[in-house]
Enzyme design. Structure first.
Site, PDB file in Angstrom:
ATOM      1  N   ARG A 292       0.855  -1.187   0.000  1.00 34.07           N
ATOM      2  CA  ARG A 292       0.000   0.000   0.000  1.00 34.07           C
ATOM      3  C   ARG A 292       0.894   1.242   0.000  1.00 34.07           C
ATOM      4  O   ARG A 292       2.062   1.186   0.393  1.00 34.07           O
ATOM      5  CB  ARG A 292      -0.899   0.028   1.240  1.00 34.07           C
ATOM      6  CG  ARG A 292      -1.787  -1.196   1.428  1.00 34.07           C
ATOM      7  CD  ARG A 292      -2.533  -1.100   2.754  1.00 34.07           C
ATOM      8  NE  ARG A 292      -3.464  -2.200   2.962  1.00 34.07           N
ATOM      9  CZ  ARG A 292      -3.181  -3.315   3.642  1.00 34.07           C
ATOM     10  NH1 ARG A 292      -1.966  -3.482   4.161  1.00 34.07           N
ATOM     11  NH2 ARG A 292      -4.092  -4.256   3.798  1.00 34.07           N
TER      12      ARG A 292
ATOM     13  N   LYS B 191      -1.724  -2.430   8.022  1.00 33.42           N
ATOM     14  CA  LYS B 191      -2.865  -1.871   8.735  1.00 33.42           C
ATOM     15  C   LYS B 191      -3.009  -2.528  10.098  1.00 33.42           C
ATOM     16  O   LYS B 191      -2.671  -3.696  10.284  1.00 33.42           O
ATOM     17  CB  LYS B 191      -4.146  -2.108   7.930  1.00 33.42           C
ATOM     18  CG  LYS B 191      -4.349  -1.125   6.788  1.00 33.42           C
ATOM     19  CD  LYS B 191      -5.717  -1.316   6.183  1.00 33.42           C
ATOM     20  CE  LYS B 191      -6.020  -0.277   5.128  1.00 33.42           C
ATOM     21  NZ  LYS B 191      -7.382  -0.459   4.553  1.00 33.42           N
TER      22      LYS B 191
ATOM     23  N   HIS C 206      -3.137   1.688  -5.900  1.00 34.44           N
ATOM     24  CA  HIS C 206      -3.749   0.447  -5.428  1.00 34.44           C
ATOM     25  C   HIS C 206      -3.973  -0.547  -6.561  1.00 34.44           C
ATOM     26  O   HIS C 206      -4.131  -1.750  -6.307  1.00 34.44           O
ATOM     27  CB  HIS C 206      -5.071   0.754  -4.713  1.00 34.44           C
ATOM     28  CG  HIS C 206      -5.287  -0.080  -3.492  1.00 34.44           C
ATOM     29  ND1 HIS C 206      -4.537   0.035  -2.335  1.00 34.44           N
ATOM     30  CD2 HIS C 206      -6.154  -1.093  -3.242  1.00 34.44           C
ATOM     31  CE1 HIS C 206      -4.944  -0.839  -1.440  1.00 34.44           C
ATOM     32  NE2 HIS C 206      -5.920  -1.538  -1.966  1.00 34.44           N
TER      33      HIS C 206
ATOM     34  N   ARG D 153      -1.358  -3.097  -6.458  1.00 32.28           N
ATOM     35  CA  ARG D 153      -1.629  -4.092  -5.406  1.00 32.28           C
ATOM     36  C   ARG D 153      -2.682  -5.092  -5.878  1.00 32.28           C
ATOM     37  O   ARG D 153      -2.552  -6.300  -5.633  1.00 32.28           O
ATOM     38  CB  ARG D 153      -2.085  -3.361  -4.143  1.00 32.28           C
ATOM     39  CG  ARG D 153      -2.373  -4.239  -2.937  1.00 32.28           C
ATOM     40  CD  ARG D 153      -2.530  -3.353  -1.707  1.00 32.28           C
ATOM     41  NE  ARG D 153      -3.228  -4.005  -0.618  1.00 32.28           N
ATOM     42  CZ  ARG D 153      -2.660  -4.850   0.253  1.00 32.28           C
ATOM     43  NH1 ARG D 153      -1.384  -5.163   0.139  1.00 32.28           N
ATOM     44  NH2 ARG D 153      -3.372  -5.381   1.234  1.00 32.28           N
TER      45      ARG D 153
ATOM     46  N   HIS E 125      -3.867  -9.106   4.230  1.00 32.03           N
ATOM     47  CA  HIS E 125      -5.309  -8.975   4.421  1.00 32.03           C
ATOM     48  C   HIS E 125      -5.734  -9.748   5.667  1.00 32.03           C
ATOM     49  O   HIS E 125      -5.252 -10.849   5.916  1.00 32.03           O
ATOM     50  CB  HIS E 125      -6.071  -9.528   3.208  1.00 32.03           C
ATOM     51  CG  HIS E 125      -6.019  -8.635   2.017  1.00 32.03           C
ATOM     52  ND1 HIS E 125      -6.015  -9.116   0.711  1.00 32.03           N
ATOM     53  CD2 HIS E 125      -5.987  -7.284   1.909  1.00 32.03           C
ATOM     54  CE1 HIS E 125      -5.975  -8.096  -0.125  1.00 32.03           C
ATOM     55  NE2 HIS E 125      -5.953  -6.984   0.573  1.00 32.03           N
TER      56      HIS E 125
ATOM     57  N   TYR F 101     -10.006  -8.624  -4.598  1.00 30.78           N
ATOM     58  CA  TYR F 101      -8.944  -8.047  -5.419  1.00 30.78           C
ATOM     59  C   TYR F 101      -8.723  -8.818  -6.715  1.00 30.78           C
ATOM     60  O   TYR F 101      -8.026  -8.351  -7.615  1.00 30.78           O
ATOM     61  CB  TYR F 101      -7.625  -8.041  -4.642  1.00 30.78           C
ATOM     62  CG  TYR F 101      -7.474  -6.898  -3.687  1.00 30.78           C
ATOM     63  CD1 TYR F 101      -8.400  -6.685  -2.666  1.00 30.78           C
ATOM     64  CD2 TYR F 101      -6.406  -6.019  -3.778  1.00 30.78           C
ATOM     65  CE1 TYR F 101      -8.261  -5.633  -1.774  1.00 30.78           C
ATOM     66  CE2 TYR F 101      -6.260  -4.966  -2.894  1.00 30.78           C
ATOM     67  CZ  TYR F 101      -7.188  -4.784  -1.896  1.00 30.78           C
ATOM     68  OH  TYR F 101      -7.046  -3.739  -1.017  1.00 30.78           O
TER      69      TYR F 101
END
Length: 312
Positions: A164, A188, A258, A261, A284, A293
């Site tokens: 990211r 994250k 993104h 990604r 994730h 995705y």
């Protein structure tokens, strides 16, 4: 909505007793916190007709009927994905109000027990083809300044490791183990993961390190027009501008950071990597996120559609 709830002015609460402040403090800095603050602002302004913002709205006063009315408004005015993001923020601030002792458990459970907004939309973004990726790298190589070498390494890591924007700029030189070919990434939710830097991505990063040097600090640095390195961390917006510039130079259709990604996930799945491994590589929390995705479904549908011949 005005008929359902009456908002009374209250004295400002200290930050450690403010449900919105406490909820937002538990989120990762940057995009997540800004996004959810924006979501809470929308709810607070709507319910109070603009009299309150997220930080002074009395969230503990919301009950099931109020949240149900908010959900109805969101469902009628937003895409289901956006509406559900706002509802997630609302549930989060209600949970904080309950944990702070501002709501009892029964009121909280009832208020938070509203269903998500159902719907289905086309997946966001697009896949980046290998030809486009090659063109992006060639555009970087054509720039003989340190910017060209840096940008090639950034693009290589975003595709080769599925990073990211915030993860790219958060990297330090110490996070890269060149001998092992691994990169320690802060993802994250303060979750760390190891990414493996191989083949072209490793070569691009090595080229940048020859320019950057071995001094401690951020892995990627701003570069002035004169080609001088500035020893500070880059911004996520800078990464966006870099990709936009290189795409324009390469004659590549607009793409977002993104999208690299998304292509990382799609290409790995297309080459036979199992989805759980790809989930871990991408960082994730859920396999379902990784599945969203995947762009192979559209490619398969396009191939199937091409089997039909229209006699024109």
């Amino acid at each position: 909505m005005n008929e359902l709830i009456t908002i009374e002015a209250q004295s400002p609460r200290p930050a450690d007793q403010n449900p919105a402040a406490v909820y937002l403090a538990g989120l990762s800095e940057g995009t997540s916190r800004r996004t959810m603050l924006g979501a809470l602002e929308q709810v607070a302004r709507y319910v109070s007709q603009g009299r309150f913002g997220a930080m002074d709205f009395p969230w503990q006063g919301l009950r099931y009927q109020h949240v149900q009315a908010i959900r109805s408004h969101l469902a009628n005015t937003m895409k289901h994905t956006t509406a559900n993001k706002v509802l997630a923020a609302l549930r989060g601030v209600l949970r904080a109000a309950w944990r702070l002792g501002l709501m009892d458990a029964e009121d909280y459970q009832r208020a938070a027990d509203v269903p998500c907004v159902r719907g289905e939309s086309l997946p966001a973004g697009r896949a980046v083809s290998h030809a486009e990726l090659r063109a992006l790298m060639e555009a970087c190589k054509a720039d003989q300044s340190p910017k060209g070498t840096r940008d090639a390494a950034i693009i290589a890591l975003m595709y080769g490791c599925g990073l990211r924007r915030a993860e790219v700029i958060g990297l330090d030189l110490a996070d890269y183990d060149q001998g092992e070919g691994t990169l320690r990434v802060q993802g994250k939710g303060r979750k760390q993961r190891l990414c493996h830097v191989t083949n072209g991505a490793a070569r691009a990063l090595t080229a940048w390190l020859r320019t950057r040097g071995k001094a401690a600090g951020p892995l990627f640095l701003p570069v002035t027009k004169a080609g001088d390195l500035q020893w500070r961390r880059m911004t996520t917006q800078a990464v966006y501008y870099i990709l936009a510039r290189r795409a324009k130079e390469a004659g590549v259709e607009h793409l977002s950071p993104h999208d690299l990604r998304r292509s990382f996930v799609s290409d790995l799945l297309d080459m036979g990597a199992d989805i759980v491994t790809v989930q871990r590589l991408a960082g994730h929390a859920q396999v379902t996120t990784t599945a969203r995705y995947d762009r192979r479904g559209e490619a398969a549908k396009r191939q199937a559609a091409a089997m039909l011949r229209v006699p024109f």
